[in-house]
Write a protein that holds these residues in place. Structure first.
Motif, mmCIF file in Angstrom:
data_model
loop_
_atom_site.group_PDB
_atom_site.id
_atom_site.type_symbol
_atom_site.label_atom_id
_atom_site.label_comp_id
_atom_site.label_asym_id
_atom_site.label_seq_id
_atom_site.Cartn_x
_atom_site.Cartn_y
_atom_site.Cartn_z
ATOM 1 N N LEU B 271 0.962 -1.218 -0.093
ATOM 2 C CA LEU B 271 0.146 -0.041 -0.185
ATOM 3 C C LEU B 271 0.825 1.154 0.072
ATOM 4 N N LEU B 273 2.584 4.641 0.183
ATOM 5 C CA LEU B 273 2.113 5.966 0.524
ATOM 6 C C LEU B 273 1.748 7.076 -0.375
ATOM 7 N N LEU B 276 -1.859 6.526 -1.392
ATOM 8 C CA LEU B 276 -2.514 6.864 -0.255
ATOM 9 C C LEU B 276 -2.785 8.416 -0.292
ATOM 10 N N ALA B 279 -5.092 9.451 -3.047
ATOM 11 C CA ALA B 279 -6.413 9.094 -2.671
ATOM 12 C C ALA B 279 -7.228 10.102 -1.866
ATOM 13 N N CYS B 280 -6.339 10.608 -1.060
ATOM 14 C CA CYS B 280 -6.829 11.558 -0.190
ATOM 15 C C CYS B 280 -7.693 12.783 -0.778
ATOM 16 N N GLN B 295 9.485 11.630 -2.266
ATOM 17 C CA GLN B 295 8.977 11.163 -1.042
ATOM 18 C C GLN B 295 7.244 11.546 -0.770
ATOM 19 N N ALA B 296 6.703 10.407 0.019
ATOM 20 C CA ALA B 296 5.067 10.739 -0.126
ATOM 21 C C ALA B 296 4.969 12.222 0.553
ATOM 22 N N ALA B 297 5.453 12.677 1.356
ATOM 23 C CA ALA B 297 5.090 13.932 1.928
ATOM 24 C C ALA B 297 5.033 14.987 0.566
ATOM 25 N N PHE B 300 2.029 14.175 -1.581
ATOM 26 C CA PHE B 300 1.005 14.943 -0.894
ATOM 27 C C PHE B 300 0.733 16.269 -0.919
#
Lengths: 313, 313
Positions: B271, B273, B276, B279-280, B295-297, B300
């Motif tokens: 899964l 990040l 994720l 999808a937020c 990186q995921a951050a 995001f």
């Protein structure tokens, strides 16, 4: 509003013998607090339930470690968990002095509750917020759980936690247990400690909050015993999707998840089929030793036989 | 009673360019059927939505492959999915002849519905069970979804599926959409195709069934596009825990999961990040190309900006 508690450094410790590097542990607590998690559980005080050879930093939570974390994030977010048989009255005061403000006391239906109740009173007198965690809640007979909860509430605990240690609870069971405990906990709030064996940690968390739980444990990447816990990043994403997560810094949490993944190899998420098979029959991680090592299908059949033996006994 | 449909060979194909070895694909269908799954979706007929270079066996579903599977498990469990623009009337008859008994027709709110409706009528006239899957359901305006569902039901479809293509739906949204569709689908039953981007595939499946869905997609180990689908082994374990899974052979399913894990490396559950984070904001896998690799951050934050741009446009 939900109080979120990050258990990565503690429950994740079962994956790496609690040997988080000190620098990582402090940085983790700092980033977790900066992301807005209300509490960070930094470890066990003086050991887990059974003694573990060579247990690491977060399995001991000595005063020096507590002080370093409290200096980084402030005492108001520092939580330590403990088993009553590992600590004395002196520990309560030493932990407070070092900078702990929340203690969580493990309790169970198969051991006397008095030591836990004594620690609740000592903790409250020392100025701590105090929670009691009932482990293996799926195995506690409901009337007994009501009596235990009443005693803990009467002793002055602030929170009563239901821990799904076997990871076998369904959302409707979670809802029922949380409702039951909430109905008799009086002033004490109610929390859930979920495990992911059946993949139900997130549905159970949702069901628990819908049933009145206001405290929720999670760990980053789900790093915890066996298949792990409710995943903090999924839980906070869910809270954001339903409009209750605006006070968390999700980007910062993801950065922490990335860092955990990078620096602590044991954090890699996994939901082994064997653990799923055990949870199908509400068996514990300890029962694993009684089962064959092998393919999930064999473990499943052996687990079913073991559960039938237990039921017949 | 819920009709469970195994989409591993189809949706899992996004992980390996649909290149399952023929022997594995047939064995998978056989074991899935033997475990009791009501339907096995063995692939796309003549390609996915867009042409894919060198697409493998389960992206084509030619008559020869269909015949081999139907010989192994019997036609009554063989399902093929299709995009209307890839097929002609002849395909419907050829598939039936080769041994397909369920076709699923992909439809969307952003393309004309008539080609799908024409195929529904052809499929029914040919003796097939026919489902229509509305992709990216989270983005369909509710009044439009009601109109679409009405047209599909009037054309004689047996099942209307809601597909959470972005993996962004919450249980309460799922419940609302399933209720809406079920309210206007008349004789047609309703199903859910869940994705795990937010870790909500299982909670959404539970919510969907509670709201009246009677068809459920899942894949073994969750092997599917991006972070994948509802995991068959978790879903059937859940059904067993609530007393609705006795007619499945769970040990056999676990053996299949073990085998998939061993033989198809791309099946390893993950899964990420980054998914994720997307999808937020209800972004799609196609939006991924517009975001930085990193990186995921960072992803995001970039995803949030992209979602704000979309909202402003």
């Amino acid at each position: 509003v939900i109080k979120n508690l990050d258990v990565t450094l503690r429950d994740g410790g079962y994956r790496n013998n609690f040997s988080f590097p000190r620098e990582y542990a402090i940085a983790h607590a700092r980033e977790s607090a900066a992301a807005g998690l209300e509490w960070v559980e930094i470890g066990y005080r003086k050991g887990s339930f059974k003694p573990i050879e060579g247990i690491g930093l977060t399995g001991r939570s000595d005063d020096d470690y507590i002080r370093a974390v409290a200096a980084a994030i402030g005492p108001e977010r520092v939580c330590v968990i403990l088993h009553p048989h590992n600590v004395t009255e002196a520990d309560i005061h030493e932990m407070y002095e070092a900078g702990v403000r929340l203690i969580r006391i493990c309790a169970s239906s198969v051991r006397p509750l008095d030591p836990a109740l004594g620690l609740v009173r000592l903790g409250k007198a020392a100025g701590l917020t105090v929670a009691v965690n009932f482990t293996r809640a799926s195995r506690i007979e409901p009337r007994h759980l009501v009596r235990l909860t009443g005693s803990v509430a009467d002793a002055g605990a602030d929170v009563v936690y239901i821990a799904d240690s076997n990871g076998s609870m369904t959302p409707s069971e979670t809802s029922r247990l949380i409702t039951l405990v909430r109905s008799v906990s009086d002033a004490a709030e109610v929390g859930l400690h979920a495990h992911a064996n059946l993949g139900l940690a997130l549905p159970n968390a949702i069901a628990a909050v819908d049933a009145g739980a206001t405290w929720m444990d999670s760990s980053v990447l789900g790093m915890g015993k066996g298949p792990g816990n409710l995943r903090t990043e999924q839980w906070l994403a869910y809270l954001a999707r339903i409009g209750q997560g605006d006070h968390y810094d999700f980007g910062r949490l993801l950065a922490l998840a990335d860092r955990l993944q990078r620096e602590i190899p044991e954090s890699v998420p996994a939901l082994p089929l064997a653990d799923l098979a055990l949870a199908c029959f509400d068996l514990s991680v300890e029962d694993k030793a009684k089962l064959p090592i092998g393919q999930a299908a064999e473990i499943f059949l052996a687990a079913r036989m073991l559960a039938e033996e237990y039921a017949a006994a």
